[in-house]
Write a protein that holds these residues in place. Structure first.
Motif, PDB file in Angstrom:
ATOM      1  N   ILE A 168     -19.044  -4.139   4.063  1.00 37.73           N
ATOM      2  CA  ILE A 168     -18.197  -4.702   5.128  1.00 37.73           C
ATOM      3  C   ILE A 168     -17.049  -5.482   4.496  1.00 37.73           C
ATOM      4  CG2 ILE A 168     -19.993  -4.660   6.911  1.00 37.73           C
ATOM      5  CD1 ILE A 168     -20.473  -7.605   6.442  1.00 37.73           C
ATOM      6  N   ASP A 169     -15.828  -5.150   4.906  1.00 39.88           N
ATOM      7  CA  ASP A 169     -14.622  -5.663   4.260  1.00 39.88           C
ATOM      8  C   ASP A 169     -13.715  -6.263   5.328  1.00 39.88           C
ATOM      9  OD1 ASP A 169     -11.975  -5.865   3.360  1.00 39.88           O
ATOM     10  OD2 ASP A 169     -12.183  -4.205   1.953  1.00 39.88           O
ATOM     11  N   CYS A 170     -13.522  -7.583   5.231  1.00 36.50           N
ATOM     12  CA  CYS A 170     -12.710  -8.279   6.231  1.00 36.50           C
ATOM     13  C   CYS A 170     -11.535  -8.984   5.561  1.00 36.50           C
ATOM     14  CB  CYS A 170     -13.584  -9.325   6.925  1.00 36.50           C
ATOM     15  SG  CYS A 170     -12.662 -10.473   7.954  1.00 36.50           S
ATOM     16  N   ASN A 171     -10.353  -8.806   6.107  1.00 36.02           N
ATOM     17  CA  ASN A 171      -9.235  -9.664   5.719  1.00 36.02           C
ATOM     18  C   ASN A 171      -8.819 -10.451   6.951  1.00 36.02           C
ATOM     19  OD1 ASN A 171      -7.035 -10.995   4.802  1.00 36.02           O
ATOM     20  ND2 ASN A 171      -5.782  -9.165   4.421  1.00 36.02           N
ATOM     21  N   ALA A 172      -9.177 -11.739   6.958  1.00 38.37           N
ATOM     22  CA  ALA A 172      -8.836 -12.581   8.103  1.00 38.37           C
ATOM     23  C   ALA A 172      -7.628 -13.445   7.762  1.00 38.37           C
ATOM     24  CB  ALA A 172     -10.026 -13.443   8.490  1.00 38.37           C
ATOM     25  N   GLY A 173      -6.770 -12.924   6.906  1.00 36.05           N
ATOM     26  CA  GLY A 173      -5.598 -13.697   6.489  1.00 36.05           C
ATOM     27  C   GLY A 173      -4.411 -13.461   7.408  1.00 36.05           C
ATOM     28  N   ASP A 174      -3.423 -14.347   7.301  1.00 32.64           N
ATOM     29  CA  ASP A 174      -2.193 -14.200   8.082  1.00 32.64           C
ATOM     30  C   ASP A 174      -1.013 -14.374   7.132  1.00 32.64           C
ATOM     31  OD1 ASP A 174      -0.118 -14.246   9.848  1.00 32.64           O
ATOM     32  OD2 ASP A 174      -0.678 -16.148  10.809  1.00 32.64           O
ATOM     33  N   HIS A 175      -0.213 -13.286   6.952  1.00 37.25           N
ATOM     34  CA  HIS A 175       0.944 -13.378   6.052  1.00 37.25           C
ATOM     35  C   HIS A 175       2.240 -13.610   6.821  1.00 37.25           C
ATOM     36  CE1 HIS A 175       1.296  -9.317   7.420  1.00 37.25           C
ATOM     37  NE2 HIS A 175       0.333  -8.864   6.647  1.00 37.25           N
ATOM     38  N   GLY A 176       2.129 -13.692   8.140  1.00 37.23           N
ATOM     39  CA  GLY A 176       3.298 -14.035   8.949  1.00 37.23           C
ATOM     40  C   GLY A 176       4.284 -12.898   9.168  1.00 37.23           C
ATOM     41  N   LYS A 177       3.988 -11.699   8.657  1.00 35.07           N
ATOM     42  CA  LYS A 177       4.903 -10.560   8.855  1.00 35.07           C
ATOM     43  C   LYS A 177       4.394  -9.725  10.032  1.00 35.07           C
ATOM     44  CE  LYS A 177       6.985 -10.587   4.544  1.00 35.07           C
ATOM     45  NZ  LYS A 177       7.105 -12.000   4.254  1.00 35.07           N
ATOM     46  N   ALA A 178       5.322  -9.039  10.714  1.00 32.86           N
ATOM     47  CA  ALA A 178       4.911  -8.225  11.862  1.00 32.86           C
ATOM     48  C   ALA A 178       3.984  -7.086  11.401  1.00 32.86           C
ATOM     49  CB  ALA A 178       6.138  -7.647  12.554  1.00 32.86           C
ATOM     50  N   PHE A 179       4.322  -6.451  10.290  1.00 33.28           N
ATOM     51  CA  PHE A 179       3.488  -5.363   9.774  1.00 33.28           C
ATOM     52  C   PHE A 179       3.687  -5.261   8.269  1.00 33.28           C
ATOM     53  CE2 PHE A 179       2.715  -0.883   8.584  1.00 33.28           C
ATOM     54  CZ  PHE A 179       1.420  -0.739   9.068  1.00 33.28           C
ATOM     55  N   ALA A 180       2.591  -5.315   7.535  1.00 35.09           N
ATOM     56  CA  ALA A 180       2.657  -5.140   6.079  1.00 35.09           C
ATOM     57  C   ALA A 180       1.279  -4.711   5.622  1.00 35.09           C
ATOM     58  CB  ALA A 180       3.035  -6.451   5.399  1.00 35.09           C
ATOM     59  N   THR A 181       1.216  -3.980   4.514  1.00 32.39           N
ATOM     60  CA  THR A 181      -0.096  -3.622   3.967  1.00 32.39           C
ATOM     61  C   THR A 181      -0.353  -4.503   2.750  1.00 32.39           C
ATOM     62  OG1 THR A 181       0.804  -1.932   2.515  1.00 32.39           O
ATOM     63  CG2 THR A 181       0.174  -1.223   4.729  1.00 32.39           C
ATOM     64  N   ASN A 182      -1.627  -4.737   2.450  1.00 33.62           N
ATOM     65  CA  ASN A 182      -1.971  -5.693   1.393  1.00 33.62           C
ATOM     66  C   ASN A 182      -2.015  -5.082   0.010  1.00 33.62           C
ATOM     67  OD1 ASN A 182      -2.628  -8.231   2.922  1.00 33.62           O
ATOM     68  ND2 ASN A 182      -3.732  -6.656   4.051  1.00 33.62           N
ATOM     69  N   PHE A 183      -2.095  -3.749  -0.049  1.00 34.01           N
ATOM     70  CA  PHE A 183      -1.858  -3.101  -1.335  1.00 34.01           C
ATOM     71  C   PHE A 183      -0.916  -1.946  -1.068  1.00 34.01           C
ATOM     72  CE2 PHE A 183      -4.709   0.626  -1.169  1.00 34.01           C
ATOM     73  CZ  PHE A 183      -5.605   0.267  -0.192  1.00 34.01           C
ATOM     74  N   ASN A 184      -0.547  -1.238  -2.116  1.00 38.22           N
ATOM     75  CA  ASN A 184       0.503  -0.235  -2.006  1.00 38.22           C
ATOM     76  C   ASN A 184       0.501   0.478  -0.645  1.00 38.22           C
ATOM     77  OD1 ASN A 184       1.409   2.731  -2.402  1.00 38.22           O
ATOM     78  ND2 ASN A 184       2.453   1.529  -3.947  1.00 38.22           N
ATOM     79  N   PRO A 185       1.580   0.347   0.165  1.00 34.30           N
ATOM     80  CA  PRO A 185       1.585   0.860   1.531  1.00 34.30           C
ATOM     81  C   PRO A 185       1.304   2.363   1.624  1.00 34.30           C
ATOM     82  CG  PRO A 185       3.614  -0.354   1.072  1.00 34.30           C
ATOM     83  CD  PRO A 185       2.828  -0.342  -0.192  1.00 34.30           C
ATOM     84  N   GLU A 186       1.831   3.110   0.647  1.00 35.43           N
ATOM     85  CA  GLU A 186       1.660   4.561   0.699  1.00 35.43           C
ATOM     86  C   GLU A 186       0.167   4.919   0.562  1.00 35.43           C
ATOM     87  OE1 GLU A 186       4.408   6.329  -2.082  1.00 35.43           O
ATOM     88  OE2 GLU A 186       3.196   8.163  -2.008  1.00 35.43           O
ATOM     89  N   ILE A 187      -0.481   4.317  -0.427  1.00 33.87           N
ATOM     90  CA  ILE A 187      -1.896   4.612  -0.696  1.00 33.87           C
ATOM     91  C   ILE A 187      -2.747   4.096   0.465  1.00 33.87           C
ATOM     92  CG2 ILE A 187      -3.821   4.212  -2.321  1.00 33.87           C
ATOM     93  CD1 ILE A 187      -1.405   5.775  -3.530  1.00 33.87           C
ATOM     94  N   ASN A 188      -2.434   2.899   0.960  1.00 33.06           N
ATOM     95  CA  ASN A 188      -3.195   2.283   2.040  1.00 33.06           C
ATOM     96  C   ASN A 188      -3.125   3.126   3.310  1.00 33.06           C
ATOM     97  OD1 ASN A 188      -2.950  -0.832   3.910  1.00 33.06           O
ATOM     98  ND2 ASN A 188      -4.745   0.332   3.347  1.00 33.06           N
TER      99      ASN A 188
END
Ligand code: NDP
Length: 405
Positions: A168-188
Motif C-alpha cells: 500500500i503506497d500513499c502520498n498525502a503530500g501537497d505541492h501546491g501545483k494544480a497537476f504534477a507527477t512526483n517522478f518522471n511524468p512520462e514514466i509515471n
C-alpha cells in the motif's frame, strides 16, 4: 574505498548523489553524469555547500553504449547507479559488462514505443553477469525495492507461509501545483494509464485501469482512496514467494489528480504514438512532460507525508498471522536534508543503501542479476533505520484499519 558513478541528475539522482556524499567513508569518490551536465553541476554545488563534499560531474548520453563505456573507462568506478530512465537500463548494463563494473537501478527496462512492465529483458542478462563475476541489482528504490526487502524480512522472521500480500503506497503530500507527477511524468503516466493487474491463485487478473479502489487507513495520515495498479515488483515477488495466493499493489490518488489525468487522456495527450505537428513527429506524452513541473522542482514548498508498506497474511506454526511493516516519510524534512521531496527521497536512499551493501557486505555481492528480495533483508532493514527511512511494524495486533479484502 570505492568509486561510484551515478547516471541521471533528476529528482532521484540528486538524492542518490547527496546521500552518497553523506556516506563518503564508503563512497570515497563520486561522479554524477547525465544528459544535461548543467543539472549535475547544480547538484554538485549544493552538495559542496551543504555537506562540504566535492563530487565530479560529466555529460553522457546513456542511450549510446560507447559513450557510457568511454566515461566508465575515464572515471573507473567500481559500481554504477543508474537513476536515468528505464529506457537506458539495457544500454547501461551493456556498458557495465564491457568494462567490468557492478550495476544497480530503480526501475525495470521499458521499450520506448510500448508501455510494457516486465523483467524478462533484464533477467536475460543473468548468465552474462554471472560469467563476468559482476552483480546487477534491479529495482532498488522504494517500490520496487524496499517493498521487496519488507516482504522478504516478513518471510524470514514471521511466517512459515505467506498467503496474501498487499503493498500500500500513499502520498498525502501537497505541492501546491494544480497537476504534477512526483517522478518522471512520462514514466509515471505510462504506468498509471495501463490496465491494472494483480496475482490471484496462480494467474494474473487484468482489470480496467483504476477500476478497483477503496479507502485505506494509513498510519499518521488517515483514510485515503487507494487504487489497484500493476506494479513491477509483483512479478518477481510471486516468482520468489510461490506460496502467495494473492498479491496486489495499491496507490492513492486525489480526485483532482484523476480528473486532470482523465482530461489529458481523453484529449490524447497521454498517447505514446507519434503524431505529425507542423511537419515534425512528436510524441504527445513527451510534449506533456515538457510542460509539466519537473519532479525535482516540487520539493521547496511540499508539505505532508508519504506512507508505504506491506500488509501480509499467512501462517506461522499453524496459526494465522498478520504482519504490517511501513515507513512514513515527511516531504519538508527531506527538503531540509537534501533539497528533495519525499518521493525522490524514498527512491534515492534505498538506491544508496543497496550500493553501500554491494560494496561493503559480502552477502550482498553476488555475481548475477538479482531482485531485492533475493538477498538477506536484515542489513538493509538496519540501514533504513539509520539512513533516514525508519520503519514500524505490527504483528498480530489488530490493524489500524480493516485488512484490505
Ligand atoms: P527525472 O525525469 O527527474 O530524471 C531523469 C534523469 O535522467 C534526468 O536528469 C535526465 O536528463 C536523465 N536522462 C534521461 N535520459 C538520459 C540519457 N539518455 N542519458 C543520460 N541521462 C539521461 O526522473 P526521476 O529522477 O524522478 O526518476 C529517475 C528514475 O527513478 C526513473 O527510472 C524512475 O522510474 C525511477 N523511480 C523509481 C522509483 C522506485 O521507488 N523504485 C520511484 C520513483 C522513480 P535530462 O535532464 O537531460 O532529461
Amino acid at each position: 574505498m570505492s568509486k561510484v558513478l551515478i547516471i541521471g541528475a533528476g529528482g532521484v539522482g540528486s538524492v542518490v548523489a547527496h546521500k552518497c556524499a553523506l556516506n563518503s567513508h564508503v563512497f570515497t569518490s563520486i561522479m554524477l553524469a547525465s544528459r544535461t551536465k548543467s543539472k549535475c553541476d547544480k547538484i554538485a554545488g549544493e552538495i559542496k555547500e551543504m555537506h562540504g563534499v566535492d563530487i565530479e560531474t560529466a555529460q553522457v548520453d546513456a542511450d549510446i553504449v560507447a559513450e557510457t563505456v568511454m566515461l566508465i573507462k575515464r572515471f573507473q568506478p567500481k559500481l554504477l547507479i543508474n537513476v536515468a530512465l528505464p529506457y537506458q537500463d539495457l544500454t547501461i548494463m551493456e556498458a557495465c559488462l564491457a568494462t567490468g563494473v557492478h550495476y544497480l537501478d530503480t526501475a525495470n527496462y521499458e521499450p520506448k514505443d510500448v508501455a510494457k512492465f516486465e523483467y524478462s529483458w533484464q533477467w536475460a542478462y543473468q548468465q552474462r553477469f554471472k560469467e563476468a563475476g559482476l552483480m546487477a541489482l534491479l529495482g532498488c528504490g522504494f517500490d520496487p525495492g524496499v517493498t521487496q526487502v519488507f516482504t522478504s524480512y516478513a518471510n524470514k522472521h514471521y511466517f512459515d507461509e505467506m498467503h496474501y500480500l498487499d503493498i500500500i503506497d500513499c502520498n498525502a503530500g501537497d505541492h501546491g501545483k494544480a497537476f504534477a507527477t512526483n517522478f518522471n511524468p512520462e514514466i509515471n503516466i505510462r504506468e498509471i494509464t495501463q490496465p491494472g493487474r494483480y496475482w490471484e491463485n496462480g494467474e494474473w487478473v487484468e482489470i480496467e485501469a483504476m477500476s478497483i479502489h477503496k479507502p485505506i487507513e494509513y498510519p499518521g495520515i488517515g483514510p485515503k482512496e487507494s487504487y489497484v495498479l500493476y506494479h513491477e515488483e509483483l512479478e518477481s515477488l510471486v516468482k520468489n514467494f510461490p506460496t502467495l495466493k494473492r498479491a496486489r499493489f495499491w496507490m492513492t490518488f486525489g480526485q483532482a489528480y484523476i480528473t486532470h489525468l482523465n482530461v489529458l487522456e481523453n484529449v490524447g495527450m497521454t498517447s505514446i504514438k507519434p503524431i505529425k505537428f507542423n511537419g515534425v513527429d512528436i510524441v504527445p506524452l513527451e510534449f506533456l512532460k515538457a510542460v509539466l513541473p519537473a519532479p525535482d522542482s516540487l520539493g521547496e514548498n511540499y508539505s505532508g507525508q508519504t506512507s508505504i508498506g506491506c500488509q501480509i497474511k499467512g501462517t506461522k506454526d499453524g496459526e494465522e498471522t498478520t504482519y504490517y511493516v511501513w515507513n512514513n516519510c515527511d516531504h519538508a524534512e527531506c527538503y531540509r536534508e537534501v533539497r528533495a521531496q519525499a518521493v525522490s527521497y524514498t527512491t534515492g536512499v534505498p538506491a544508496m543503501i543497496g550500493a553501500m551493501l554491494m560494496l561493503t557486505n559480502d552477502e550482498w555481492m553476488k555475481p548475477g542479476v538479482w531482485n531485492c528480495e533475493e538477498l538477506n533483508p536484515d542489513p538493509f532493514m538496519e540501514h533504513l533505520n539509520t539512513q533516514g527511512l525508519p520503519w514500524n511494524e505490527r504483528i498480530n495486533i489488530p490493524l489500524p484499519h480493516e485488512y484490505p479484502a
